[in-house]
Design a protein around this motif. Structure first.
Motif, mmCIF file in Angstrom:
data_model
loop_
_atom_site.group_PDB
_atom_site.id
_atom_site.type_symbol
_atom_site.label_atom_id
_atom_site.label_comp_id
_atom_site.label_asym_id
_atom_site.label_seq_id
_atom_site.Cartn_x
_atom_site.Cartn_y
_atom_site.Cartn_z
ATOM 1 N N GLY A 99 1.830 -41.698 1.101
ATOM 2 C CA GLY A 99 2.740 -41.013 2.026
ATOM 3 C C GLY A 99 2.034 -40.496 3.266
ATOM 4 O O GLY A 99 2.674 -40.088 4.229
ATOM 5 N N CYS A 100 0.689 -40.463 3.250
ATOM 6 C CA CYS A 100 -0.084 -40.003 4.424
ATOM 7 C C CYS A 100 -0.397 -41.154 5.369
ATOM 8 O O CYS A 100 -0.974 -40.948 6.432
ATOM 9 C CB CYS A 100 -1.437 -39.411 4.010
ATOM 10 S SG CYS A 100 -1.354 -38.018 2.924
ATOM 11 N N LEU A 101 -0.048 -42.381 4.973
ATOM 12 C CA LEU A 101 -0.510 -43.564 5.726
ATOM 13 C C LEU A 101 -0.254 -43.484 7.220
ATOM 14 O O LEU A 101 -1.119 -43.807 8.027
ATOM 15 C CB LEU A 101 0.142 -44.842 5.162
ATOM 16 C CG LEU A 101 -0.477 -45.379 3.869
ATOM 17 C CD1 LEU A 101 0.283 -46.600 3.389
ATOM 18 C CD2 LEU A 101 -1.941 -45.711 4.075
ATOM 19 N N SER A 102 0.947 -43.006 7.594
ATOM 20 C CA SER A 102 1.291 -43.023 9.024
ATOM 21 C C SER A 102 0.445 -42.019 9.810
ATOM 22 O O SER A 102 0.415 -42.059 11.026
ATOM 23 C CB SER A 102 2.779 -42.735 9.215
ATOM 24 O OG SER A 102 3.047 -41.397 8.888
ATOM 25 N N LYS A 103 -0.254 -41.099 9.094
ATOM 26 C CA LYS A 103 -1.042 -40.099 9.822
ATOM 27 C C LYS A 103 -2.548 -40.306 9.657
ATOM 28 O O LYS A 103 -3.342 -39.451 10.035
ATOM 29 C CB LYS A 103 -0.647 -38.697 9.335
ATOM 30 C CG LYS A 103 0.773 -38.328 9.747
ATOM 31 C CD LYS A 103 1.065 -36.870 9.568
ATOM 32 C CE LYS A 103 2.436 -36.553 10.153
ATOM 33 N NZ LYS A 103 2.895 -35.219 9.840
ATOM 34 N N GLU A 113 -8.458 -32.990 2.927
ATOM 35 C CA GLU A 113 -7.229 -32.273 3.325
ATOM 36 C C GLU A 113 -5.989 -33.029 2.830
ATOM 37 O O GLU A 113 -5.047 -32.441 2.301
ATOM 38 C CB GLU A 113 -7.209 -32.189 4.872
ATOM 39 C CG GLU A 113 -6.177 -31.269 5.453
ATOM 40 C CD GLU A 113 -6.438 -29.800 5.159
ATOM 41 O OE1 GLU A 113 -5.482 -29.030 5.229
ATOM 42 O OE2 GLU A 113 -7.588 -29.427 4.841
ATOM 43 N N ASN A 114 -6.022 -34.371 2.976
ATOM 44 C CA ASN A 114 -4.925 -35.210 2.478
ATOM 45 C C ASN A 114 -4.752 -35.003 0.977
ATOM 46 O O ASN A 114 -3.632 -34.867 0.480
ATOM 47 C CB ASN A 114 -5.193 -36.705 2.726
ATOM 48 C CG ASN A 114 -5.156 -37.098 4.190
ATOM 49 O OD1 ASN A 114 -5.874 -37.986 4.617
ATOM 50 N ND2 ASN A 114 -4.323 -36.445 4.980
ATOM 51 N N ASP A 117 -3.154 -31.736 0.228
ATOM 52 C CA ASP A 117 -1.709 -31.822 0.509
ATOM 53 C C ASP A 117 -0.986 -32.582 -0.605
ATOM 54 O O ASP A 117 0.134 -32.244 -0.977
ATOM 55 C CB ASP A 117 -1.465 -32.541 1.845
ATOM 56 C CG ASP A 117 -1.918 -31.705 3.036
ATOM 57 O OD1 ASP A 117 -2.096 -30.481 2.860
ATOM 58 O OD2 ASP A 117 -2.098 -32.275 4.124
ATOM 59 N N ALA A 118 -1.650 -33.635 -1.132
ATOM 60 C CA ALA A 118 -1.024 -34.442 -2.186
ATOM 61 C C ALA A 118 -0.839 -33.601 -3.456
ATOM 62 O O ALA A 118 0.214 -33.644 -4.093
ATOM 63 C CB ALA A 118 -1.871 -35.681 -2.474
ATOM 64 N N TYR A 119 -1.859 -32.814 -3.810
ATOM 65 C CA TYR A 119 -1.715 -31.940 -4.985
ATOM 66 C C TYR A 119 -0.609 -30.909 -4.758
ATOM 67 O O TYR A 119 0.184 -30.618 -5.646
ATOM 68 C CB TYR A 119 -3.041 -31.235 -5.311
ATOM 69 C CG TYR A 119 -3.997 -32.110 -6.090
ATOM 70 C CD1 TYR A 119 -3.695 -32.509 -7.392
ATOM 71 C CD2 TYR A 119 -5.195 -32.546 -5.531
ATOM 72 C CE1 TYR A 119 -4.558 -33.331 -8.107
ATOM 73 C CE2 TYR A 119 -6.063 -33.371 -6.239
ATOM 74 C CZ TYR A 119 -5.739 -33.753 -7.526
ATOM 75 O OH TYR A 119 -6.585 -34.557 -8.238
ATOM 76 N N HIS A 120 -0.558 -30.390 -3.539
ATOM 77 C CA HIS A 120 0.477 -29.396 -3.234
ATOM 78 C C HIS A 120 1.871 -30.015 -3.364
ATOM 79 O O HIS A 120 2.784 -29.412 -3.934
ATOM 80 C CB HIS A 120 0.257 -28.830 -1.828
ATOM 81 C CG HIS A 120 1.317 -27.855 -1.425
ATOM 82 N ND1 HIS A 120 1.523 -26.653 -2.075
ATOM 83 C CD2 HIS A 120 2.278 -27.934 -0.462
ATOM 84 C CE1 HIS A 120 2.544 -26.025 -1.521
ATOM 85 N NE2 HIS A 120 3.032 -26.777 -0.545
ATOM 86 N N ARG A 150 5.627 -37.944 -2.572
ATOM 87 C CA ARG A 150 5.071 -38.890 -1.585
ATOM 88 C C ARG A 150 5.740 -38.694 -0.218
ATOM 89 O O ARG A 150 5.100 -38.806 0.836
ATOM 90 C CB ARG A 150 5.283 -40.312 -2.095
ATOM 91 C CG ARG A 150 4.909 -41.417 -1.153
ATOM 92 C CD ARG A 150 5.167 -42.740 -1.855
ATOM 93 N NE ARG A 150 4.911 -43.874 -1.021
ATOM 94 C CZ ARG A 150 5.845 -44.531 -0.353
ATOM 95 N NH1 ARG A 150 7.114 -44.125 -0.399
ATOM 96 N NH2 ARG A 150 5.536 -45.566 0.377
ATOM 97 N N ALA A 151 7.041 -38.411 -0.260
ATOM 98 C CA ALA A 151 7.762 -38.195 1.001
ATOM 99 C C ALA A 151 7.404 -36.838 1.613
ATOM 100 O O ALA A 151 7.477 -36.659 2.822
ATOM 101 C CB ALA A 151 9.267 -38.283 0.767
ATOM 102 N N LEU A 152 7.019 -35.874 0.750
ATOM 103 C CA LEU A 152 6.752 -34.521 1.251
ATOM 104 C C LEU A 152 5.326 -34.345 1.765
ATOM 105 O O LEU A 152 5.049 -33.404 2.510
ATOM 106 C CB LEU A 152 6.985 -33.493 0.131
ATOM 107 C CG LEU A 152 8.428 -33.219 -0.266
ATOM 108 C CD1 LEU A 152 8.468 -32.306 -1.493
ATOM 109 C CD2 LEU A 152 9.192 -32.558 0.892
ATOM 110 N N VAL A 153 4.419 -35.256 1.369
ATOM 111 C CA VAL A 153 3.000 -35.011 1.602
ATOM 112 C C VAL A 153 2.638 -34.946 3.090
ATOM 113 O O VAL A 153 1.724 -34.237 3.489
ATOM 114 C CB VAL A 153 2.121 -36.058 0.852
ATOM 115 C CG1 VAL A 153 2.228 -37.429 1.465
ATOM 116 C CG2 VAL A 153 0.681 -35.598 0.780
ATOM 117 N N SER A 154 3.404 -35.650 3.915
ATOM 118 C CA SER A 154 3.081 -35.616 5.347
ATOM 119 C C SER A 154 3.757 -34.436 6.048
ATOM 120 O O SER A 154 3.774 -34.369 7.263
ATOM 121 C CB SER A 154 3.495 -36.937 6.001
ATOM 122 O OG SER A 154 4.888 -37.111 5.846
#
Ligand SMILES: Nc1ncnc2c1ncn2[C@@H]1O[C@H](COP(=O)(O)OP(=O)(O)OP(=O)(O)O)[C@@H](O)[C@H]1O
Ligand SMILES: [Mg+2]
Length: 240
Positions: A99-103, A113-114, A117-120, A150-154
């Motif tokens: 879900g972080c791919l676009s960033k 950091e990614n 965010d994924a754990y969060h 996955r949608a929330l991670v970014s």
């Protein structure tokens, strides 16, 4: 509240067959919108227009004051169909990280950091204990929660969900809605669902999609009214 989505007479056709016709609606920041309508009515197509995957044939769609394509970094998407082969050997954490791919930066490596965010994001959907498990071994409800993470991670401003609870038991479904309810107001949510009860009880407003798009107050949409309003889109086409 600030208006973040505006559709101004948007029409979209696949091979000259109109799927969305003359759609005019707007969405304000923090709203929780249900998208409701018959199979083939154009709900997924509407989400694809919102994400800029497809472009209107006429009219104008704008998100955060830009074109949908220019705004895709602000959007988290939970697709109707699995975005990859469930047998692909990938862990729950890795699925969320996609879900972080676009960033990602140019070198394409996930940062610590990614991962944080994924754990969060997994905590938000109560799935952190499964982070190391193979995604393909999860139950349907667990997999769906991971796709929401996955949608929330970014950290999107807009969350689009396409039937997030299809094929899920009633208890897990209630849990998913509880988790989405906790996001209410923090992120704008647009969710496709066939569950009328969810639309009426949970959403602030409903977009009824059956080639045209009608905005209704959830309270206006009692079951009887919805059934009366439904008609197969091809019948409508023949009449017009
Ligand atoms: N890539 C495509 N090419 C041609 N036609 C398509 C394409 N994708 C969707 N359609 C058609 O567009 C119409 C709307 O499809 P869409 O997937 O938006 O419906 P939906 O409201 O999401 O339905 P469901 O409730 O079954 O998910 C359908 O008639 C479908 O067959
Ligand atoms: Mg669909």
């Amino acid at each position: 509240m600030k208006e973040i989505i505006s559709f101004d007479h948007v029409t979209f056709s696949y091979d000259d067959i109109p799927i969305i016709e003359n759609a005019c609606f707007s969405v304000k920041e923090g709203e929780l919108i249900g998208v409701f309508g018959p199979n083939g009515g154009g709900k997924t197509t509407l989400l694809k227009l919102l994400m800029g995957f497809i472009k209107p044939n006429s009219g104008r769609a704008s998100l955060f004051g830009k074109s949908p394509k220019e705004s895709h970094q602000n959007i988290g998407y939970v697709p109707q169909k699995l975005p990859f082969d469930p047998n692909f050997p990938i862990s729950v954490l890795e699925v969320v990280l996609t879900g972080c791919l676009s960033k990602l930066p140019w070198h394409g490596r996930y940062s610590s950091e990614n991962e944080k965010d994924a754990y969060h994001a997994l905590e938000q959907v109560d799935m952190v204990d499964f982070s190391g498990q193979a995604f393909g071994t999860l139950s349907g409800g667990q997999a769906q929660r991971v796709l929401i993470a996955r949608a929330l991670v970014s950290k999107p401003k807009l969350l689009l969900l396409d039937e997030p609870t299809a094929g899920i038991d009633a208890q897990t479904e209630t849990e998913i809605y509880k988790q989405l309810d906790e996001l209410r107001g923090k992120v704008t949510i647009i969710m496709v669902t066939h569950h009328l009860r969810i639309v009426t009880e949970f959403a602030d407003r409903v977009l009824l999609v059956q080639r045209d798009v009608t905005s209704l107050d959830s309270k206006e949409l009692c079951e009887h009214f919805a059934i009366g309003l439904y008609h197969p889109p091809h019948l409508k086409k023949e009449r017009s």
